[in-house]
Design a protein around this motif. Structure first.
Motif, PDB file in Angstrom:
ATOM      1  N   LEU A 154      -1.413  16.296  -2.025  1.00  0.00           N
ATOM      2  CA  LEU A 154      -1.141  16.613  -3.424  1.00  0.00           C
ATOM      3  C   LEU A 154       0.282  17.130  -3.582  1.00  0.00           C
ATOM      4  O   LEU A 154       1.031  16.711  -4.481  1.00  0.00           O
ATOM      5  CB  LEU A 154      -2.144  17.643  -3.923  1.00  0.00           C
ATOM      6  CG  LEU A 154      -1.980  18.156  -5.355  1.00  0.00           C
ATOM      7  CD1 LEU A 154      -2.089  17.010  -6.354  1.00  0.00           C
ATOM      8  CD2 LEU A 154      -3.025  19.229  -5.654  1.00  0.00           C
ATOM      9  N   ARG A 155       0.695  18.043  -2.708  1.00  0.00           N
ATOM     10  CA  ARG A 155       2.052  18.606  -2.774  1.00  0.00           C
ATOM     11  C   ARG A 155       3.114  17.535  -2.563  1.00  0.00           C
ATOM     12  O   ARG A 155       4.140  17.519  -3.260  1.00  0.00           O
ATOM     13  CB  ARG A 155       2.201  19.708  -1.721  1.00  0.00           C
ATOM     14  CG  ARG A 155       1.490  21.003  -2.069  1.00  0.00           C
ATOM     15  CD  ARG A 155       1.551  21.981  -0.913  1.00  0.00           C
ATOM     16  NE  ARG A 155       1.108  23.307  -1.321  1.00  0.00           N
ATOM     17  CZ  ARG A 155       0.947  24.322  -0.487  1.00  0.00           C
ATOM     18  NH1 ARG A 155       1.186  24.163   0.810  1.00  0.00           N
ATOM     19  NH2 ARG A 155       0.554  25.502  -0.939  1.00  0.00           N
ATOM     20  N   LEU A 156       2.878  16.645  -1.616  1.00  0.00           N
ATOM     21  CA  LEU A 156       3.878  15.619  -1.317  1.00  0.00           C
ATOM     22  C   LEU A 156       4.023  14.633  -2.480  1.00  0.00           C
ATOM     23  O   LEU A 156       5.132  14.205  -2.812  1.00  0.00           O
ATOM     24  CB  LEU A 156       3.499  14.878  -0.033  1.00  0.00           C
ATOM     25  CG  LEU A 156       3.598  15.719   1.251  1.00  0.00           C
ATOM     26  CD1 LEU A 156       3.003  14.965   2.430  1.00  0.00           C
ATOM     27  CD2 LEU A 156       5.057  16.098   1.535  1.00  0.00           C
ATOM     28  N   ASP A 202       6.805  15.993   6.987  1.00  0.00           N
ATOM     29  CA  ASP A 202       5.539  15.604   6.361  1.00  0.00           C
ATOM     30  C   ASP A 202       5.752  14.471   5.367  1.00  0.00           C
ATOM     31  O   ASP A 202       4.937  13.539   5.281  1.00  0.00           O
ATOM     32  CB  ASP A 202       4.915  16.806   5.645  1.00  0.00           C
ATOM     33  CG  ASP A 202       4.344  17.833   6.600  1.00  0.00           C
ATOM     34  OD1 ASP A 202       4.227  17.534   7.799  1.00  0.00           O
ATOM     35  OD2 ASP A 202       4.029  18.956   6.144  1.00  0.00           O
ATOM     36  N   TYR A 203       6.829  14.529   4.610  1.00  0.00           N
ATOM     37  CA  TYR A 203       7.139  13.526   3.593  1.00  0.00           C
ATOM     38  C   TYR A 203       7.337  12.153   4.245  1.00  0.00           C
ATOM     39  O   TYR A 203       6.767  11.147   3.800  1.00  0.00           O
ATOM     40  CB  TYR A 203       8.386  13.943   2.823  1.00  0.00           C
ATOM     41  CG  TYR A 203       8.653  13.156   1.561  1.00  0.00           C
ATOM     42  CD1 TYR A 203       8.324  13.680   0.314  1.00  0.00           C
ATOM     43  CD2 TYR A 203       9.251  11.901   1.593  1.00  0.00           C
ATOM     44  CE1 TYR A 203       8.567  12.978  -0.859  1.00  0.00           C
ATOM     45  CE2 TYR A 203       9.496  11.183   0.430  1.00  0.00           C
ATOM     46  CZ  TYR A 203       9.163  11.732  -0.786  1.00  0.00           C
ATOM     47  OH  TYR A 203       9.419  11.034  -1.939  1.00  0.00           O
ATOM     48  N   GLU A 259       9.411   7.163   4.523  1.00  0.00           N
ATOM     49  CA  GLU A 259      10.847   7.400   4.384  1.00  0.00           C
ATOM     50  C   GLU A 259      11.064   8.875   4.093  1.00  0.00           C
ATOM     51  O   GLU A 259      10.179   9.554   3.580  1.00  0.00           O
ATOM     52  CB  GLU A 259      11.442   6.546   3.259  1.00  0.00           C
ATOM     53  CG  GLU A 259      10.891   6.866   1.884  1.00  0.00           C
ATOM     54  CD  GLU A 259      11.510   6.019   0.781  1.00  0.00           C
ATOM     55  OE1 GLU A 259      12.317   5.133   1.087  1.00  0.00           O
ATOM     56  OE2 GLU A 259      11.181   6.262  -0.393  1.00  0.00           O
ATOM     57  N   SER A 260      12.254   9.358   4.430  1.00  0.00           N
ATOM     58  CA  SER A 260      12.538  10.778   4.218  1.00  0.00           C
ATOM     59  C   SER A 260      12.751  11.050   2.733  1.00  0.00           C
ATOM     60  O   SER A 260      13.084  10.133   1.964  1.00  0.00           O
ATOM     61  CB  SER A 260      13.787  11.190   5.002  1.00  0.00           C
ATOM     62  OG  SER A 260      14.949  10.645   4.392  1.00  0.00           O
ATOM     63  N   PRO A 261      12.578  12.299   2.295  1.00  0.00           N
ATOM     64  CA  PRO A 261      12.835  12.607   0.877  1.00  0.00           C
ATOM     65  C   PRO A 261      14.296  12.359   0.495  1.00  0.00           C
ATOM     66  O   PRO A 261      14.573  11.976  -0.645  1.00  0.00           O
ATOM     67  CB  PRO A 261      12.465  14.086   0.762  1.00  0.00           C
ATOM     68  CG  PRO A 261      12.451  14.610   2.150  1.00  0.00           C
ATOM     69  CD  PRO A 261      12.078  13.466   3.027  1.00  0.00           C
ATOM     70  N   ARG A 284       0.840  -1.207   0.000  1.00  0.00           N
ATOM     71  CA  ARG A 284       0.000   0.000   0.000  1.00  0.00           C
ATOM     72  C   ARG A 284       0.874   1.255   0.000  1.00  0.00           C
ATOM     73  O   ARG A 284       1.713   1.438   0.891  1.00  0.00           O
ATOM     74  CB  ARG A 284      -0.898  -0.050   1.230  1.00  0.00           C
ATOM     75  CG  ARG A 284      -1.892   1.070   1.349  1.00  0.00           C
ATOM     76  CD  ARG A 284      -2.866   0.744   2.469  1.00  0.00           C
ATOM     77  NE  ARG A 284      -3.697   1.883   2.823  1.00  0.00           N
ATOM     78  CZ  ARG A 284      -4.735   1.815   3.656  1.00  0.00           C
ATOM     79  NH1 ARG A 284      -5.054   0.645   4.212  1.00  0.00           N
ATOM     80  NH2 ARG A 284      -5.458   2.889   3.927  1.00  0.00           N
ATOM     81  N   THR A 285       0.697   2.081  -1.016  1.00  0.00           N
ATOM     82  CA  THR A 285       1.541   3.263  -1.172  1.00  0.00           C
ATOM     83  C   THR A 285       0.715   4.424  -1.723  1.00  0.00           C
ATOM     84  O   THR A 285      -0.232   4.206  -2.487  1.00  0.00           O
ATOM     85  CB  THR A 285       2.734   2.958  -2.107  1.00  0.00           C
ATOM     86  OG1 THR A 285       3.621   4.068  -2.138  1.00  0.00           O
ATOM     87  CG2 THR A 285       2.270   2.689  -3.527  1.00  0.00           C
ATOM     88  N   PRO A 286       1.037   5.669  -1.346  1.00  0.00           N
ATOM     89  CA  PRO A 286       0.287   6.821  -1.862  1.00  0.00           C
ATOM     90  C   PRO A 286       0.492   7.000  -3.363  1.00  0.00           C
ATOM     91  O   PRO A 286       1.602   6.851  -3.878  1.00  0.00           O
ATOM     92  CB  PRO A 286       0.881   8.010  -1.084  1.00  0.00           C
ATOM     93  CG  PRO A 286       1.470   7.410   0.146  1.00  0.00           C
ATOM     94  CD  PRO A 286       1.990   6.073  -0.290  1.00  0.00           C
ATOM     95  N   LEU A 287      -0.606   7.327  -4.063  1.00  0.00           N
ATOM     96  CA  LEU A 287      -0.583   7.556  -5.504  1.00  0.00           C
ATOM     97  C   LEU A 287      -1.503   8.719  -5.849  1.00  0.00           C
ATOM     98  O   LEU A 287      -2.317   9.155  -5.041  1.00  0.00           O
ATOM     99  CB  LEU A 287      -1.071   6.316  -6.262  1.00  0.00           C
ATOM    100  CG  LEU A 287      -0.181   5.083  -6.333  1.00  0.00           C
ATOM    101  CD1 LEU A 287      -0.921   3.974  -7.072  1.00  0.00           C
ATOM    102  CD2 LEU A 287       1.123   5.399  -7.029  1.00  0.00           C
ATOM    103  N   LEU A 288      -1.371   9.181  -7.069  1.00  0.00           N
ATOM    104  CA  LEU A 288      -2.300  10.178  -7.597  1.00  0.00           C
ATOM    105  C   LEU A 288      -2.593   9.820  -9.043  1.00  0.00           C
ATOM    106  O   LEU A 288      -1.691   9.796  -9.873  1.00  0.00           O
ATOM    107  CB  LEU A 288      -1.691  11.581  -7.520  1.00  0.00           C
ATOM    108  CG  LEU A 288      -2.539  12.710  -8.125  1.00  0.00           C
ATOM    109  CD1 LEU A 288      -3.785  12.945  -7.276  1.00  0.00           C
ATOM    110  CD2 LEU A 288      -1.737  13.997  -8.229  1.00  0.00           C
TER     111      LEU A 288
END
Length: 297
Positions: A242-244, A276-277, A283-285, A43-47
């Motif tokens: 959205l920004r991330l 926030d990321y 994980e960090s950016p 499971r991972t964030p997507l757009l």
């Protein structure tokens, strides 16, 4: 993969023959892309852009707030709004996730809705993201589109008509009202859709809820209620996610460093961006960027 192709369903065989590696493969038809993933992706964030996604092999599970959205070879996904969500992909080397995505082109959608005429007022509120059972008409339309992708000349001559067939079948389906609502410009759903389109283009700008509510011609309380009902999140949380996700794309695809990515998506504080990321992606950016560099190097 070629030795396994005969065991695949026909649509999956066609897509597998046109993809060379995991990821998204662009085709000769603008707005039409192929999906391939030969492993399980947690499971991972997507757009997703507004689109129709048909899975030929494997399956996906989308998570939008408290909703679970399953799509597999028996269903296709209708995404009418650009919503950040989380997705789990089920694929393996032997049975990879294979699919085809058709981006929803606003002028084409508008033309087709107008040509089809008034379908009456839907009884239920439209959903911005939903899985719809495959019909025989949609199966045939997607198969014709996929076969067209084999030949560049056929794409040039017949491609647009094949896309129109797929969109037409979607307009006739369960999510037809949600697609029509994007064009008809009436009701709360359409107003929220217009606000999301503005945020999607101008995500680095600062907005207040009052400004967004005014754009939607709603009171702040009414806007907040319908925004959360449709997106399953608050306006502030939507903009942050959205920004991330946009920042992740900049780090992965365009070679931005962490500072550049943070500023490009509207963050004024790089440490806050990093916090926030990491909270969103796990994980960090900086870790993400280093992993990308290792994969590319």
């Amino acid at each position: 993969m070629s030795s396994l192709l005969p065991t695949y369903p026909p649509l999956a065989r066609t897509i597998a023959a046109l993809t060379q590696a995991d990821g998204i493969t662009q085709t000769h038809l603008p707005g039409v892309s192929l999906l391939c993933l030969g492993r399980h992706q947690a499971r991972t964030p997507l757009l997703y852009e507004p689109s129709l996604t048909v899975i030929a092999l494997g399956r996906k599970v989308g998570y939008l707030g408290d909703r679970e959205i399953h799509y597999n070879p028996g269903h296709y996904l209708v995404q009418t709004l650009p919503l950040p969500f989380e997705c789990e992909t089920h694929g393996s080397p032997e049975a990879p996730l294979l699919g085809i995505s058709v981006k929803l082109d606003p002028p084409l959608l508008s033309e087709m809705v107008m040509a089809m005429g008034d379908a009456g007022t839907p009884a239920l509120s439209p959903k911005p993201m939903a899985s719809v059972a495959m019909t025989e008409g949609m199966q045939h339309a997607v198969a014709r589109l996929a076969n067209t992708l084999k030949c560049e000349t056929e794409c040039a001559v017949m491609g647009m008509s094949r896309i129109r067939e797929v969109v037409f079948e979607a307009l006739k389906g369960e999510q037809g009202p949600a697609l029509r609502a994007l064009v008809n410009g009436q009701g709360h759903y359409s107003r929220i859709a217009q606000v999301l389109s503005k945020l999607h283009v101008n995500f680095a700008d600062e907005f207040t809820v009052e400004q967004l509510a005014q754009r939607a011609s709603m009171s702040v309380s009414t806007f907040h209620h319908y925004f959360k009902q449709i997106t399953r999140t608050s306006p502030a949380q939507y903009l942050k996610r959205l920004r991330l996700i946009k920042a992740q794309q900049l780090l992965s695809q365009q070679g931005h460093n962490v500072n550049q990515a943070a500023l490009a998506v509207g963050y004024r504080s790089v440490p806050q961006f990093s916090r926030d990321y990491k909270r969103y992606f796990g994980e960090s950016p900086l870790q993400h960027r280093r992993q990308e560099q290792m994969l590319q190097g």
